[in-house]
Design a protein around this motif. Sequence first.
Motif, PDB file in Angstrom:
ATOM      1  N   HIS A 288       0.833  -1.202   0.000  1.00  0.00           N
ATOM      2  CA  HIS A 288       0.000   0.000   0.000  1.00  0.00           C
ATOM      3  C   HIS A 288       0.870   1.256   0.000  1.00  0.00           C
ATOM      4  N   THR A 289       0.272   2.328  -0.456  1.00  0.00           N
ATOM      5  CA  THR A 289       0.866   3.635  -0.216  1.00  0.00           C
ATOM      6  C   THR A 289       0.663   3.972   1.256  1.00  0.00           C
ATOM      7  N   LEU A 290       1.265   5.057   1.701  1.00  0.00           N
ATOM      8  CA  LEU A 290       1.169   5.411   3.118  1.00  0.00           C
ATOM      9  C   LEU A 290      -0.255   5.745   3.542  1.00  0.00           C
ATOM     10  N   ASP A 291      -1.105   6.133   2.572  1.00  0.00           N
ATOM     11  CA  ASP A 291      -2.497   6.438   2.932  1.00  0.00           C
ATOM     12  C   ASP A 291      -3.414   5.225   2.804  1.00  0.00           C
ATOM     13  N   GLY A 292      -2.835   4.046   2.402  1.00  0.00           N
ATOM     14  CA  GLY A 292      -3.617   2.816   2.361  1.00  0.00           C
ATOM     15  C   GLY A 292      -4.064   2.370   0.985  1.00  0.00           C
ATOM     16  N   THR A 293      -3.684   3.063  -0.092  1.00  0.00           N
ATOM     17  CA  THR A 293      -4.093   2.671  -1.444  1.00  0.00           C
ATOM     18  C   THR A 293      -3.338   1.420  -1.876  1.00  0.00           C
ATOM     19  N   TYR A 294      -4.092   0.440  -2.419  1.00  0.00           N
ATOM     20  CA  TYR A 294      -3.472  -0.811  -2.851  1.00  0.00           C
ATOM     21  C   TYR A 294      -2.549  -0.584  -4.040  1.00  0.00           C
ATOM     22  N   LEU A 295      -1.293  -1.074  -3.931  1.00  0.00           N
ATOM     23  CA  LEU A 295      -0.343  -1.063  -5.041  1.00  0.00           C
ATOM     24  C   LEU A 295      -0.173  -2.449  -5.640  1.00  0.00           C
ATOM     25  N   TYR A 296      -0.363  -3.470  -4.813  1.00  0.00           N
ATOM     26  CA  TYR A 296      -0.235  -4.864  -5.254  1.00  0.00           C
ATOM     27  C   TYR A 296      -1.024  -5.714  -4.277  1.00  0.00           C
ATOM     28  N   LEU A 304     -10.499 -14.404   0.429  1.00  0.00           N
ATOM     29  CA  LEU A 304     -10.743 -13.670   1.662  1.00  0.00           C
ATOM     30  C   LEU A 304     -11.883 -12.671   1.524  1.00  0.00           C
ATOM     31  N   MET A 305     -11.882 -11.910   0.414  1.00  0.00           N
ATOM     32  CA  MET A 305     -12.822 -10.792   0.293  1.00  0.00           C
ATOM     33  C   MET A 305     -13.830 -10.949  -0.839  1.00  0.00           C
ATOM     34  N   GLY A 306     -13.568 -11.905  -1.751  1.00  0.00           N
ATOM     35  CA  GLY A 306     -14.489 -12.071  -2.871  1.00  0.00           C
ATOM     36  C   GLY A 306     -14.147 -11.199  -4.061  1.00  0.00           C
ATOM     37  N   TYR A 307     -13.114 -10.343  -3.941  1.00  0.00           N
ATOM     38  CA  TYR A 307     -12.691  -9.471  -5.031  1.00  0.00           C
ATOM     39  C   TYR A 307     -11.482 -10.076  -5.741  1.00  0.00           C
ATOM     40  N   THR A 308     -11.326  -9.760  -7.036  1.00  0.00           N
ATOM     41  CA  THR A 308     -10.099 -10.088  -7.754  1.00  0.00           C
ATOM     42  C   THR A 308      -9.088  -8.981  -7.506  1.00  0.00           C
ATOM     43  N   PRO A 309      -7.781  -9.255  -7.722  1.00  0.00           N
ATOM     44  CA  PRO A 309      -6.786  -8.199  -7.542  1.00  0.00           C
ATOM     45  C   PRO A 309      -7.077  -6.966  -8.399  1.00  0.00           C
ATOM     46  N   GLY A 314      -5.739   0.213  -6.742  1.00  0.00           N
ATOM     47  CA  GLY A 314      -6.063   1.631  -6.778  1.00  0.00           C
ATOM     48  C   GLY A 314      -7.082   2.064  -5.739  1.00  0.00           C
ATOM     49  N   ARG A 315      -7.728   1.104  -5.073  1.00  0.00           N
ATOM     50  CA  ARG A 315      -8.694   1.451  -4.033  1.00  0.00           C
ATOM     51  C   ARG A 315      -7.998   1.452  -2.673  1.00  0.00           C
ATOM     52  N   VAL A 378       8.565   4.399   1.801  1.00  0.00           N
ATOM     53  CA  VAL A 378       7.905   4.536   0.503  1.00  0.00           C
ATOM     54  C   VAL A 378       6.581   3.793   0.430  1.00  0.00           C
ATOM     55  N   GLU A 379       6.425   2.725   1.202  1.00  0.00           N
ATOM     56  CA  GLU A 379       5.173   1.974   1.148  1.00  0.00           C
ATOM     57  C   GLU A 379       5.042   1.092   2.374  1.00  0.00           C
ATOM     58  N   ILE A 380       3.863   0.500   2.533  1.00  0.00           N
ATOM     59  CA  ILE A 380       3.570  -0.415   3.636  1.00  0.00           C
ATOM     60  C   ILE A 380       3.246  -1.784   3.050  1.00  0.00           C
ATOM     61  N   GLN A 381       3.838  -2.824   3.606  1.00  0.00           N
ATOM     62  CA  GLN A 381       3.578  -4.197   3.178  1.00  0.00           C
ATOM     63  C   GLN A 381       2.808  -4.910   4.285  1.00  0.00           C
TER      64      GLN A 381
END
Length: 611
Positions: A288-296, A304-309, A314-315, A378-381
């Motif tokens: 994620h970015t520091l604000d929580g946006t998915y990068l990968y 787990l969530m029912g969503y595809t990558p 971007g969310r 730069v990011e959060i894993q």
Amino acid sequence: MLEYIYIDQKAVGSNPTILLSMSRASDRRLIRKNIPAHFNVIDDTASSFSQFKYDLCITDLNSYKANRQELVDVKKRDLPVFLPIVLLVENSKILKHDPKIWDEVDDVIEVPVPIKMLNMRIKNQLRSRKNSLKIARQNEKLRILEKAVNSTDVGIVISDAQAEDEPLIFANDGFIELTGYSRDEILGQNCRFLQDDDRDQDAVDEVGQLIRNGEKGRSILRNYKKDGTPFWNELSIAPVEDTDGKVSHFIGIQNDVTELIETQKELKEEKNLLRLVTENSADMISRHTLDGTYLYITPSCKQLMGYTPEELMGRNAFEFMHPDDVERVDEEHKVLHEGPVNTDTVTSIFRKRTKSGEYKWVESVSHSSVNPEDNSIVEIQTNTRDISTRKKYEDELNKALDEKDVLLQEVHHRVKNNLAIISGLLQIQQFDSDNEHLNKILGNSVSRIKSMALIHEKLYRSHSLSHLNFKEYIEELIESIRKSHNYAENITINIDCDNTKLNVNQAVPCALALNEIISNAIGHAFPDNREGAIWVKFKEDGEKLRASVKDNGIGIPDSVLNNEKPSMGMTIVETLIRQLNAEKEILTEDGTEFNFTFTRQDVKGAHNRFM
């Protein structure tokens, strides 16, 4: 070598310097008068010739013979640059007596000679000198270039593109060191000899195509050293064209990149293994970015969530978090991207919304990724897993533990009440009896029962059902003993206890022992209603606990100390001390001091025979 060369090439062509070494001054003036005016002329024959830098020497036979050795030495000094000597003679036949002169001078001119002829022959010699100077410079450049080529660590070879099978005509020292072959073993061969029999490589065809097309390019081939050791060879080739524009040679630069190739291979294997693990892990791994946006995000997000990558990229991760958990989780994660770099991980438990709209309990473990150049985050894993089942079991377990606590509190309450009933019955029997000895026995029993009942009361009212604050217990125990003895008002009791937590299975025998010792001190140390003092201490030193009861009364009888007269109280104390595995000490100076020391133990279960 070239320090004596007349370096300014323009001077040789436009303003050459002529040295006149002639015996007659009239001849020197005649030559000076008739040669081109732009020539620089030196006719100082009195000085040593070696001090001058000149492009051509004009001399006559007498002067030459007089200065022969010096002129020859200067000529040799300028080698490999040509330094011409022009000899003027009246008749060349006279030189037959000294034929070596023909080898030492470069032109012999019979005089008189037409001025034009003289100037033409002088210019021819100067032209030869100019050409030799150019060749010397080129040779010097080639020498420096060859030295530089041989000094480099990479292998450099040159092949003849116009000869059959393009043989190697040059190999630098780096190539020799790289391959292990000698220069004699290399020159004359085609460079493919490094491939041995391993020629079924795509890179071999690529290099062959470059050579056929006369193009430059780069390939990595598997080659073999002289000892058979394989190595990966990064080959860069470039064509060299002649004056007609045809490829005359190929230059090959060779570099051993075995370590790089092996490292890339290992990294590729590790990357494939990492991809295999992440893409097949039940946990959802994301960046994620520091604000929580998915990068990968790994494909396990579907489970787990029912969503595809693709649907999540971007969310923002907080978008799928239960509103009641957002503020808490955000606060927990601030440590990862605020202030100095923190290498610790942050574990959070929260509810995550699935595609169907339901919420699942998840546990995430996050850490920050740092840019090594400026040490910035730069990011959060994050690694996220479904703990819904675990959460369900934990809730059930916590509920069961709460019920157990309630049940144990009720047990302690009932035990305390039952002990109170027993104590009350004994007191009723004591009130109805006129037997003093029996009443004393009953009174002691009531005191012992009350000391145990007090423990159950403390546990019933405590947050912990297995440990109690022993300092508070001792204070209440002494107050209870004081109320049960008629002499307590004449006795000062001093308490010095540490704030110690004690396991119930050690608290009961310790409490009973203190009850016996303090009761005996109040009941026997101060006869005839005399005043006195008792000091009660309970101290801890690490895991060692020390209980002490001291009085300034009449002292304990020797018959009791020596077990000559059995005492019920002393027997009970001895039994309780053995149960605590304690060490006993009795001092009889200025009253009686009873000490016992034991080790704190977290004894579990119903090990106490008095419970």
